[in-house]
Design a protein around this motif. Structure first.
Motif, PDB file in Angstrom:
ATOM      1  N   SER A 216       0.793  -1.236   0.000  1.00 16.44           N
ATOM      2  CA  SER A 216       0.000   0.000   0.000  1.00 16.44           C
ATOM      3  C   SER A 216       0.823   1.282   0.000  1.00 16.44           C
ATOM      4  O   SER A 216       0.310   2.333  -0.348  1.00 16.44           O
ATOM      5  N   MET A 217       2.091   1.221   0.366  1.00 13.49           N
ATOM      6  CA  MET A 217       2.922   2.435   0.399  1.00 13.49           C
ATOM      7  C   MET A 217       3.993   2.448  -0.698  1.00 13.49           C
ATOM      8  O   MET A 217       4.889   3.280  -0.678  1.00 13.49           O
ATOM      9  N   GLN A 218       3.882   1.530  -1.671  1.00  8.79           N
ATOM     10  CA  GLN A 218       4.854   1.529  -2.773  1.00  8.79           C
ATOM     11  C   GLN A 218       4.637   2.739  -3.655  1.00  8.79           C
ATOM     12  O   GLN A 218       3.500   3.186  -3.792  1.00  8.79           O
ATOM     13  N   PRO A 219       5.660   3.308  -4.217  1.00  5.58           N
ATOM     14  CA  PRO A 219       7.050   2.866  -4.199  1.00  5.58           C
ATOM     15  C   PRO A 219       7.860   3.384  -3.007  1.00  5.58           C
ATOM     16  O   PRO A 219       9.007   2.995  -2.840  1.00  5.58           O
ATOM     17  N   THR A 220       7.281   4.235  -2.170  1.00  6.01           N
ATOM     18  CA  THR A 220       8.026   4.818  -1.055  1.00  6.01           C
ATOM     19  C   THR A 220       8.550   3.739  -0.119  1.00  6.01           C
ATOM     20  O   THR A 220       9.731   3.729   0.224  1.00  6.01           O
ATOM     21  N   LEU A 221       7.681   2.840   0.306  1.00  2.91           N
ATOM     22  CA  LEU A 221       8.048   1.733   1.183  1.00  2.91           C
ATOM     23  C   LEU A 221       7.619   0.439   0.520  1.00  2.91           C
ATOM     24  O   LEU A 221       6.521   0.366  -0.046  1.00  2.91           O
ATOM     25  N   GLN A 222       8.451  -0.574   0.595  1.00  3.67           N
ATOM     26  CA  GLN A 222       8.186  -1.866  -0.036  1.00  3.67           C
ATOM     27  C   GLN A 222       7.717  -2.881   1.000  1.00  3.67           C
ATOM     28  O   GLN A 222       8.116  -2.813   2.171  1.00  3.67           O
ATOM     29  N   ARG A 223       6.910  -3.834   0.541  1.00  5.41           N
ATOM     30  CA  ARG A 223       6.489  -4.937   1.418  1.00  5.41           C
ATOM     31  C   ARG A 223       7.748  -5.612   1.972  1.00  5.41           C
ATOM     32  O   ARG A 223       8.667  -5.916   1.229  1.00  5.41           O
ATOM     33  N   GLY A 224       7.779  -5.813   3.284  1.00  7.73           N
ATOM     34  CA  GLY A 224       8.919  -6.450   3.932  1.00  7.73           C
ATOM     35  C   GLY A 224       9.954  -5.483   4.479  1.00  7.73           C
ATOM     36  O   GLY A 224      10.817  -5.882   5.260  1.00  7.73           O
ATOM     37  N   ASP A 225       9.906  -4.209   4.079  1.00  7.17           N
ATOM     38  CA  ASP A 225      10.833  -3.225   4.656  1.00  7.17           C
ATOM     39  C   ASP A 225      10.647  -3.195   6.166  1.00  7.17           C
ATOM     40  O   ASP A 225       9.519  -3.279   6.666  1.00  7.17           O
ATOM     41  N   VAL A 226      11.739  -3.054   6.884  1.00  8.99           N
ATOM     42  CA  VAL A 226      11.679  -2.790   8.315  1.00  8.99           C
ATOM     43  C   VAL A 226      12.037  -1.315   8.473  1.00  8.99           C
ATOM     44  O   VAL A 226      13.074  -0.864   7.991  1.00  8.99           O
ATOM     45  N   ILE A 227      11.136  -0.594   9.110  1.00 10.96           N
ATOM     46  CA  ILE A 227      11.292   0.850   9.272  1.00 10.96           C
ATOM     47  C   ILE A 227      11.450   1.207  10.739  1.00 10.96           C
ATOM     48  O   ILE A 227      11.079   0.419  11.619  1.00 10.96           O
ATOM     49  N   LEU A 228      11.989   2.393  10.984  1.00  9.55           N
ATOM     50  CA  LEU A 228      12.043   2.930  12.338  1.00  9.55           C
ATOM     51  C   LEU A 228      11.221   4.202  12.363  1.00  9.55           C
ATOM     52  O   LEU A 228      11.328   5.041  11.459  1.00  9.55           O
ATOM     53  N   VAL A 229      10.383   4.332  13.389  1.00  7.69           N
ATOM     54  CA  VAL A 229       9.610   5.561  13.558  1.00  7.69           C
ATOM     55  C   VAL A 229      10.211   6.380  14.694  1.00  7.69           C
ATOM     56  O   VAL A 229      10.757   5.842  15.651  1.00  7.69           O
ATOM     57  N   ASP A 230      10.113   7.680  14.550  1.00  7.95           N
ATOM     58  CA  ASP A 230      10.608   8.629  15.529  1.00  7.95           C
ATOM     59  C   ASP A 230       9.551   8.792  16.610  1.00  7.95           C
ATOM     60  O   ASP A 230       8.513   9.416  16.394  1.00  7.95           O
TER      61      ASP A 230
END
Length: 179
Positions: free
Chosen positions: A30-44
């Motif tokens: 749902s957030m492609q192309p910014t974020l890809q399925r399986g990405d591990v992100i860090l939130v502030d």
């Protein structure tokens, strides 16, 4: 002495997770192309409980968004409107407007329209209207317009703003187009 060191290390990890940063895995496209399925992100975590237009945030959608399997979980979406904003689709040129101004959305995938669904909402105070960047494959505020809360999530539910992609290694770094 080892027990004290282990306890201090655990407290440090818990403190970082609670007050500094928190990891999440992206479960869908749902957030492609910014974020890809399986990405591990860090939130502030210093931004928890806040939202600004254009930010990509992780929020607790319990009671406002539901998943196909009925479970509750955290959602990652882009903030399009905040309390007091009038969000509409679509302008004569096909753009989403906020308070009458067309949004410039360079983060949308090539060839994807800002929205195939027409809508016109006024965002209540203390709430946010969110959309996925991959509008053709995103359950977001548009799909919840008739549900309790009208698809608009309380800003207090924000866990934090997305700042970094940490996995996979090839995508490590500050996430692109994060507002």
């Amino acid at each position: 002495m080892v027990a004290v060191s282990v306890i201090l290390a655990l407290l440090a990890v818990l403190g970082v997770r609670q007050f500094v940063t928190e990891p999440f895995r992206i479960p869908s496209e749902s957030m492609q192309p910014t974020l890809q399925r399986g990405d591990v992100i860090l939130v502030d975590r210093s931004t928890r409980g806040t939202a600004e237009r254009g930010q990509v945030v992780v929020f607790d959608g319990t009671g406002y968004f539901s998943s196909a399997d009925g479970s509750t979980h955290f959602w990652t979406k882009r903030v399009i409107g905040i309390g007091g904003d009038e969000v509409q689709c679509c302008s004569p040129s096909g753009a989403i407007t906020v308070n009458g101004d067309e949004l410039d959305e360079p983060y949308l995938p090539p060839g994807v329209k800002p929205s195939a669904q027409e809508f016109h909402v006024k965002v209540p105070a203390g709430r946010m209207f969110v959309l996925g960047d991959n509008r053709e494959n995103s359950a977001d505020s548009r799909s919840q317009l008739g549900a309790p809360g009208g698809g608009m999530v309380p800003v207090e539910r924000v866990r934090g703003e997305v700042r970094w992609i940490v996995l996979p290694p090839g995508r490590f770094g500050g996430a692109p187009d994060l507002g």
